[in-house]
Structures are given as C-alpha cells and as structure tokens.
Motif scaffolding. Structure first.
Motif, mmCIF file in Angstrom:
data_model
loop_
_atom_site.group_PDB
_atom_site.id
_atom_site.type_symbol
_atom_site.label_atom_id
_atom_site.label_comp_id
_atom_site.label_asym_id
_atom_site.label_seq_id
_atom_site.Cartn_x
_atom_site.Cartn_y
_atom_site.Cartn_z
ATOM 1 N N VAL A 97 0.889 -1.158 0.000
ATOM 2 C CA VAL A 97 0.000 0.000 0.000
ATOM 3 C C VAL A 97 0.929 1.210 0.000
ATOM 4 C CG1 VAL A 97 -1.690 1.343 1.299
ATOM 5 C CG2 VAL A 97 -1.891 -1.151 1.188
ATOM 6 N N VAL A 98 0.763 2.096 -0.977
ATOM 7 C CA VAL A 98 1.703 3.199 -1.188
ATOM 8 C C VAL A 98 1.040 4.540 -0.901
ATOM 9 C CG1 VAL A 98 3.153 4.397 -2.868
ATOM 10 C CG2 VAL A 98 2.951 1.895 -2.950
ATOM 11 N N LEU A 99 1.684 5.328 -0.063
ATOM 12 C CA LEU A 99 1.319 6.731 0.098
ATOM 13 C C LEU A 99 2.484 7.545 -0.457
ATOM 14 C CD1 LEU A 99 -0.196 9.229 1.143
ATOM 15 C CD2 LEU A 99 0.830 8.813 3.393
ATOM 16 N N CYS A 100 2.235 8.280 -1.527
ATOM 17 C CA CYS A 100 3.285 9.077 -2.160
ATOM 18 C C CYS A 100 2.978 10.554 -1.981
ATOM 19 C CB CYS A 100 3.397 8.744 -3.647
ATOM 20 S SG CYS A 100 4.735 9.627 -4.469
ATOM 21 N N ILE A 101 3.961 11.304 -1.486
ATOM 22 C CA ILE A 101 3.778 12.706 -1.136
ATOM 23 C C ILE A 101 4.628 13.578 -2.058
ATOM 24 C CG2 ILE A 101 3.927 14.398 0.724
ATOM 25 C CD1 ILE A 101 3.856 12.007 2.683
ATOM 26 N N ARG A 102 3.994 14.599 -2.625
ATOM 27 C CA ARG A 102 4.679 15.464 -3.580
ATOM 28 C C ARG A 102 5.653 16.399 -2.877
ATOM 29 N NH1 ARG A 102 0.926 19.397 -6.853
ATOM 30 N NH2 ARG A 102 1.434 20.801 -5.121
ATOM 31 N N THR A 146 -7.854 5.785 6.236
ATOM 32 C CA THR A 146 -7.868 5.294 4.847
ATOM 33 C C THR A 146 -6.815 4.214 4.649
ATOM 34 O OG1 THR A 146 -8.572 7.477 4.074
ATOM 35 C CG2 THR A 146 -7.651 5.971 2.426
ATOM 36 N N LEU A 147 -5.631 4.460 5.159
ATOM 37 C CA LEU A 147 -4.548 3.485 5.035
ATOM 38 C C LEU A 147 -4.847 2.215 5.822
ATOM 39 C CD1 LEU A 147 -1.523 5.952 5.424
ATOM 40 C CD2 LEU A 147 -2.316 4.862 3.307
ATOM 41 N N LYS A 148 -5.450 2.361 6.992
ATOM 42 C CA LYS A 148 -5.781 1.197 7.819
ATOM 43 C C LYS A 148 -6.796 0.304 7.120
ATOM 44 C CE LYS A 148 -7.225 -0.055 12.515
ATOM 45 N NZ LYS A 148 -7.614 0.488 13.851
ATOM 46 N N ARG A 149 -7.827 0.913 6.521
ATOM 47 C CA ARG A 149 -8.837 0.138 5.787
ATOM 48 C C ARG A 149 -8.207 -0.582 4.598
ATOM 49 N NH1 ARG A 149 -12.017 4.781 6.590
ATOM 50 N NH2 ARG A 149 -11.583 5.449 4.448
ATOM 51 N N CYS A 150 -7.327 0.116 3.919
ATOM 52 C CA CYS A 150 -6.688 -0.469 2.742
ATOM 53 C C CYS A 150 -5.807 -1.655 3.132
ATOM 54 C CB CYS A 150 -5.857 0.607 2.051
ATOM 55 S SG CYS A 150 -5.347 0.183 0.376
ATOM 56 N N LEU A 151 -5.081 -1.532 4.220
ATOM 57 C CA LEU A 151 -4.227 -2.626 4.692
ATOM 58 C C LEU A 151 -5.067 -3.800 5.193
ATOM 59 C CD1 LEU A 151 -1.555 -0.453 6.533
ATOM 60 C CD2 LEU A 151 -1.091 -2.006 4.614
ATOM 61 N N ALA A 152 -6.231 -3.507 5.771
ATOM 62 C CA ALA A 152 -7.120 -4.573 6.234
ATOM 63 C C ALA A 152 -7.704 -5.357 5.063
ATOM 64 C CB ALA A 152 -8.246 -3.980 7.091
ATOM 65 N N GLN A 153 -7.935 -4.649 3.957
ATOM 66 C CA GLN A 153 -8.479 -5.297 2.762
ATOM 67 C C GLN A 153 -7.424 -6.121 2.031
ATOM 68 O OE1 GLN A 153 -10.036 -2.034 0.492
ATOM 69 N NE2 GLN A 153 -11.693 -1.604 1.950
ATOM 70 N N HIS A 154 -6.163 -5.818 2.265
ATOM 71 C CA HIS A 154 -5.070 -6.521 1.578
ATOM 72 C C HIS A 154 -4.137 -7.113 2.631
ATOM 73 C CE1 HIS A 154 -6.583 -3.475 -1.287
ATOM 74 N NE2 HIS A 154 -6.390 -4.433 -2.187
ATOM 75 N N VAL A 155 -4.561 -8.197 3.199
ATOM 76 C CA VAL A 155 -3.822 -8.836 4.283
ATOM 77 C C VAL A 155 -2.429 -9.264 3.802
ATOM 78 C CG1 VAL A 155 -3.807 -10.746 5.931
ATOM 79 C CG2 VAL A 155 -5.971 -9.637 5.307
ATOM 80 N N GLY A 187 -3.048 -1.448 12.346
ATOM 81 C CA GLY A 187 -3.363 -2.867 12.436
ATOM 82 C C GLY A 187 -2.279 -3.775 11.884
ATOM 83 N N ILE A 188 -1.066 -3.251 11.743
ATOM 84 C CA ILE A 188 0.050 -4.061 11.259
ATOM 85 C C ILE A 188 1.249 -3.867 12.185
ATOM 86 C CG2 ILE A 188 -0.687 -3.969 8.843
ATOM 87 C CD1 ILE A 188 1.421 -1.799 8.376
ATOM 88 N N SER A 189 2.239 -4.734 12.067
ATOM 89 C CA SER A 189 3.440 -4.603 12.887
ATOM 90 C C SER A 189 4.312 -3.470 12.354
ATOM 91 C CB SER A 189 4.225 -5.915 12.893
ATOM 92 O OG SER A 189 4.632 -6.255 11.576
ATOM 93 N N ARG A 190 5.124 -2.914 13.235
ATOM 94 C CA ARG A 190 5.942 -1.762 12.872
ATOM 95 C C ARG A 190 6.972 -2.083 11.801
ATOM 96 N NH1 ARG A 190 10.673 -0.811 15.987
ATOM 97 N NH2 ARG A 190 10.016 1.349 16.291
ATOM 98 N N ASP A 191 7.402 -3.333 11.702
ATOM 99 C CA ASP A 191 8.420 -3.687 10.708
ATOM 100 C C ASP A 191 7.866 -3.745 9.292
ATOM 101 O OD1 ASP A 191 6.917 -5.947 11.071
ATOM 102 O OD2 ASP A 191 8.621 -7.318 11.269
ATOM 103 N N ARG A 192 6.559 -3.533 9.132
ATOM 104 C CA ARG A 192 5.952 -3.489 7.790
ATOM 105 C C ARG A 192 5.693 -2.052 7.339
ATOM 106 N NH1 ARG A 192 1.025 -7.384 8.489
ATOM 107 N NH2 ARG A 192 0.402 -6.417 6.525
ATOM 108 N N ILE A 193 6.275 -1.091 8.043
ATOM 109 C CA ILE A 193 6.182 0.323 7.669
ATOM 110 C C ILE A 193 7.577 0.819 7.315
ATOM 111 C CG2 ILE A 193 5.558 2.652 8.409
ATOM 112 C CD1 ILE A 193 3.684 1.373 10.463
#
Length: 392
Positions: A97-102, A146-155, A187-193
C-alpha cells in the motif's frame, strides 16, 4: 540596516563556485559500490512512484510508473499550508500500500520549507524540521484511517511511504510517527512500515538519522543542493566565504568592487537565515489571537523579533541544531551530460555509479556546482539510475 540585492548574493556565490570548481570540491559519503541490478531497479521503481506525485491525474501517474490507474485509490493534486499534495495506491506486484507525497511545487509548500526551525519531538530525543513534522501530522490525523482500511483489505501487504524533496522528508517523519504505535494506528506490525525518500532535505537530528537506517532509505544524486540544505549548512556556506582569501582570487582594477559584493553577500546570507528563523517562530504560535496580532505587526512593521510575542522571540545568536537526511543513504555520482528531450535540453549524467553509505555516514556541505539544481529533478534521478543499470 544595510540593504542588499539579489545581485550581491549571486556574485558572491558565483565567486565561491569558482573556488569550488578550481578545487574540484566534492561532498561524497563513505560506502560500498552497488553492483546489484535488483537494488538499482528497486530504487528506480521508487523514483517513478515519486515522480507520479507531480502528475495532474491518476491516469498520468500510471503513465510514469508501474502502478495501474485502477489501483490509485486517491489522488489529491492541490497543496495547502503544511499539507502537500499526494496519492494513495495499491501495488499488487510488490504487495504494497503506497502513500506518495509530492515535493515543493507551490507557494504553500515553500512556506513549509521556510519554517525550518528544529524543535523537540515525541519520537526520540532528537530535533526535527518543524514544517515537515506538521505536514506529517496532517497525514497522521487525516489519512491514517484510509490506510488502515486499505491494509485490512489486503492482508499481508506492507505500507510504503514515498516522496521527492519535501515529500521525502514528510514521508520519512510520518514513518517514524506511525511505527511508534503501528498496531493501533494501522493494524500491522511496525516492521511493515518503511519509507523511501528521493532528494530528501535534512529534517532530523543525527541520532534520529542513524536510528532510522533500518526502515528509511534516502537517495541523493551527485551535487543536489536540497539534501544538504539547512540553516546550519547556510551558516557553513557563509563561513566558507568569510574564510577564503579573496584577494588571491580577485585581481585587477575592479577588485575592491568585487570584494564589496562578497562582503554584501555575507550579510545577505545572514539576513536570509535570520528571516527564516523568525518566520519559523511565527509559524509555531498556537494562539489564534497572537497570530492575528503578529500578522498585523508584520504587515505594518515588517517581520521581526519585536513583532512577535515576547516569549516566542528568537535569539539571533542561538546555536543552530544541525539537521541530517534520515535513514540509510544512497549516493549516485557521474559525469554531467546534457541531453535533448522533448521539453528541451536537460542536464543528466553518464558513467554513473551507486554507493550505499556506511552506517552513520552523512553529507557535509553544499557544493556550488553547475548541476546543484538540475541534480534535484526527478528526471535527473531517473536517467542517472538508468545509467547505473547500463554500467552493471
């Protein structure tokens, strides 16, 4: 107060650039040369993702990256104060899941850049770039669901924060914040960020820069000025001008006039840095009435320490906190090579190599070269990494 002009600054810095050129000055990092095509391709992937944030639509993002348009879930191309433009996407190939900031593109982004006063933060004992921290908090408060929902949808997917320039700094600080309470926030472990910054400016103190090496990557091209730009770096640049024996460089009848311009440049650099510090203090005023009062005073009298609430006044002689690029550093170096593209001639590089910095290694100073600004462009990073691949 002595008045100074842009011409004074330009001449003085130009003369210093001649000195840098004659000395063949460089600012490199200690590390190991990368020979892994996979590692270079991974960095190239993130440069494309970062470049996408400058696009005008989700379709345009898909054209410059490996992301599908249908997988770009949110695209915001308007920035405001302490809130850069960004997009959120899913990459099924990478399971991300990608968050890209300009990066900096508007006046609002420039204000965030100017608020460059370090302040104590809750993650560790170090200081961070104030404006960037505020931008990171905006994402923490407004897009974490938004990111939490997206990560929950893509386990099983991980969160990757990406950005170029100011966006890279915001992504890096946001990664630090999210990893503090990853399970509750996302809802994920810190090593996945993790975060990847392209041309990230200095935004954290040295201890935070070193401690983030296992989850933040910063890519820097040759002489790119932004990863070396900070209030402390400007002071170093001013001191470098001051310590040079200009009489050995400037010859002829006009020497006195040029020396006067050098002296004027020193005052200009001091003034620019002082204004930036004072603006940062103004930006930190939390009370709205104080803000209105400070704005009125600034409008009538010009922005100054006297126009701010007394408890917030900046001491011009205070010791500046040195800020650094976060995480593990990668440095691309190569020879300048002008190339003709559809939009004109672009300064790219050839014979490029990629160096992975040793733990704790940092950039030291600003090098005044002919490519210090062109090296900051996303396109320059893209073509330089492609040249690295060609040489492997």
């Amino acid at each position: 107060m002595q008045h100074w002009s842009l011409g004074d600054v330009t001449i003085g810095l130009y003369l210093l650039s001649l000195r840098h050129a004659s000395e063949m000055a460089v600012d490199a990092i200690d590390g190991e040369k990368i020979s892994s095509a996979e590692m270079v391709q991974n960095l190239l992937y993130h440069v494309e993702v970062a470049k996408g944030a400058y696009s005008k639509s989700a379709a345009a993002v898909a054209r410059v990256s490996l992301l599908r348009e249908s997988n770009i879930l949110k695209f915001i191309d308007k920035a405001s104060v302490m809130q850069p433009a960004y997009y959120i996407a899913v990459d099924h190939r990478q399971k991300l899941v990608v968050l890209c900031i300009r990066g900096t593109q508007s006046v609002h982004d420039l204000i965030t850049d100017l608020a460059s006063h370090g302040q104590e933060e809750t993650f560790g004992k170090g200081n961070v770039h104030y404006g960037t921290a505020e931008a990171a908090r905006w994402f923490l408060y407004n897009e974490v669901e938004t990111l939490k929902r997206c990560l929950a949808q893509h386990v099983g997917y991980s969160l990757r924060l990406v950005g170029h320039s100011l966006g890279g700094a915001t992504a890096s600080l946001l990664a630090m914040m999210m990893r503090k309470n990853a399970k509750e926030l996302l809802g994920i472990s810190r090593d996945r960020i993790s975060a990847v910054g392209v041309a990230t400016p200095p935004c954290v103190s040295e201890n935070l820069a070193v401690d983030s090496s296992d989850f933040i990557t910063t890519l820097v091209l040759q002489d790119d000025v932004m990863p070396r730009m900070s209030a402390a770096a400007l002071v170093h640049l001013r001191d470098e001008i001051l310590l040079i024996d200009w009489t050995s460089i400037l010859k002829g009848e006009d020497r006195k006039g040029l020396l006067d311009l050098v002296a004027s440049t020193l005052q200009a650099l001091s003034s620019v840095q002082d204004v930036a510090r004072r603006y940062a203090t103004y930006a930190r005023i939390s009370n709205s009435k104080e803000k209105e009062s400070a704005c009125a005073d600034a409008s009538d009298k010009g922005l100054s320490a006297q126009s701010l609430p007394k408890k917030q006044a900046v001491n011009p002689t205070e010791k500046l906190e040195q800020l650094f690029c976060p995480g593990l550093l990668f440095h691309v170096t190569g020879r300048p090579c002008p190339r003709l593209f559809d939009n004109g001639i672009t300064e790219t590089r050839e014979g490029c190599v990629l160096v992975k910095g040793h733990p704790g290694t940092r950039f030291g100073r600003i090098i005044l070269s002919g490519t210090m600004f062109s090296d900051h462009k996303c396109d320059s990073y893209y073509y330089s990494l492609r040249d690295v691949l060609k040489g492997l």
